[in-house]
Design a protein around this motif. Structure first.
Motif, PDB file in Angstrom:
ATOM      1  N   ALA A  10       2.027   4.707   8.557  1.00 50.15           N
ATOM      2  CA  ALA A  10       3.159   5.586   8.830  1.00 50.15           C
ATOM      3  C   ALA A  10       4.131   5.608   7.657  1.00 50.15           C
ATOM      4  O   ALA A  10       4.903   6.554   7.512  1.00 50.15           O
ATOM      5  N   GLU A  11       4.111   4.565   6.837  1.00 52.28           N
ATOM      6  CA  GLU A  11       4.986   4.493   5.670  1.00 52.28           C
ATOM      7  C   GLU A  11       4.392   3.541   4.639  1.00 52.28           C
ATOM      8  O   GLU A  11       3.479   2.773   4.940  1.00 52.28           O
ATOM      9  N   LEU A  67       3.765   0.137  12.110  1.00 50.39           N
ATOM     10  CA  LEU A  67       3.385   0.647  10.802  1.00 50.39           C
ATOM     11  C   LEU A  67       2.166   1.559  10.855  1.00 50.39           C
ATOM     12  O   LEU A  67       1.971   2.387   9.966  1.00 50.39           O
ATOM     13  N   SER A  68       1.343   1.429  11.904  1.00 47.45           N
ATOM     14  CA  SER A  68       0.079   2.155  11.927  1.00 47.45           C
ATOM     15  C   SER A  68      -0.318   2.528  13.348  1.00 47.45           C
ATOM     16  O   SER A  68      -0.220   1.713  14.257  1.00 47.45           O
ATOM     17  N   PRO A  69      -0.844   3.756  13.529  1.00 50.84           N
ATOM     18  CA  PRO A  69      -1.311   4.143  14.861  1.00 50.84           C
ATOM     19  C   PRO A  69      -2.635   3.470  15.229  1.00 50.84           C
ATOM     20  O   PRO A  69      -3.016   3.443  16.395  1.00 50.84           O
ATOM     21  N   ALA A  76       0.846  -1.206   0.000  1.00 43.69           N
ATOM     22  CA  ALA A  76       0.000   0.000   0.000  1.00 43.69           C
ATOM     23  C   ALA A  76       0.871   1.241   0.000  1.00 43.69           C
ATOM     24  O   ALA A  76       1.990   1.232   0.507  1.00 43.69           O
ATOM     25  N   LYS A  77       0.323   2.313  -0.545  1.00 45.44           N
ATOM     26  CA  LYS A  77       0.966   3.620  -0.532  1.00 45.44           C
ATOM     27  C   LYS A  77       0.641   4.322   0.783  1.00 45.44           C
ATOM     28  O   LYS A  77      -0.397   4.092   1.379  1.00 45.44           O
ATOM     29  N   LYS A  78       1.530   5.199   1.197  1.00 50.53           N
ATOM     30  CA  LYS A  78       1.258   6.032   2.373  1.00 50.53           C
ATOM     31  C   LYS A  78       0.422   7.218   1.905  1.00 50.53           C
ATOM     32  O   LYS A  78       0.755   7.873   0.933  1.00 50.53           O
TER      33      LYS A  78
END
Length: 186
Positions: A138-139, A90-92, A59-61
């Motif tokens: 996050a990225e 990777l993710s909040p 996936a794209k950020k």
């Protein structure tokens, strides 16, 4: 003890040691271990939960950056295991999701009660079904990326694993956060 008796005893000990090491250990399905908790059905130190073939959709950020993790959770214990939440650097925001039909469309929504992996059974996390959703990436997730996860279990234990970034073009469900779809309770 005579030197002959010593040699016989040492030879017997060496033979016993070699025969104990003569089996080839089985490889674990994935590099993942649950934090053990002792129970009447599982001795302390035993890995109750494992995962096979863990992967994350590339996936794209972006401000809507979302992706999902998949694999098969395997319960090696004699009691059901319930996964109630998850985290990833990777993710909040990490959610446990299911896909249900609502108004003629397949939509994903948070899974009420979490994922239950039956005793001595498994639960497949797959596109178009149960999965671990990551929101607000996050990225970017590129093919071959190594993404770490920690799942929290209902008994307070945790389970950590690493999933591989893979391209996947299917499973075009809608995501409706906070919307009550009237789906199953899990």
């Amino acid at each position: 003890m005579s030197s002959r008796t010593t040699i016989v005893v040492l030879s017997m000990a060496a033979a016993a040691a070699l025969s104990a090491c003569g089996t080839t250990p089985q490889a674990a399905p994935a590099a993942a271990v649950a934090t053990p908790s002792a129970s009447p059905t599982r001795p302390a130190g035993a890995a109750a939960l494992a995962i096979t073939d863990p992967w994350v959709k590339t996936a794209k950020k972006s401000n809507k950056g979302m992706t999902a993790a998949f694999g098969t959770l395997v319960n090696n214990s004699d009691a059901d295991i319930t996964v109630v939440s998850g985290t990833s650097p990777l993710s909040p925001k990490v959610e446990l999701h299911e896909v249900v039909e609502a108004k003629g469309k397949m939509v994903m929504q948070p899974k009420k009660g979490g994922f239950v992996i039956p005793a001595r059974g498994s639960l497949t996390l797959q596109p178009g079904g149960d999965h671990i959703m990551l929101v607000g990436l996050a990225e970017e997730v590129k093919p071959g990326a190594q993404i770490s996860f920690t799942l929290t279990l209902a008994d307070g234990g945790t389970f950590a694993f690493t999933a591989l970034g893979k391209d996947f073009a299917g499973a075009k469900e809608d995501y409706q956060p906070g919307m009550d779809m009237g789906g199953s309770d899990g």
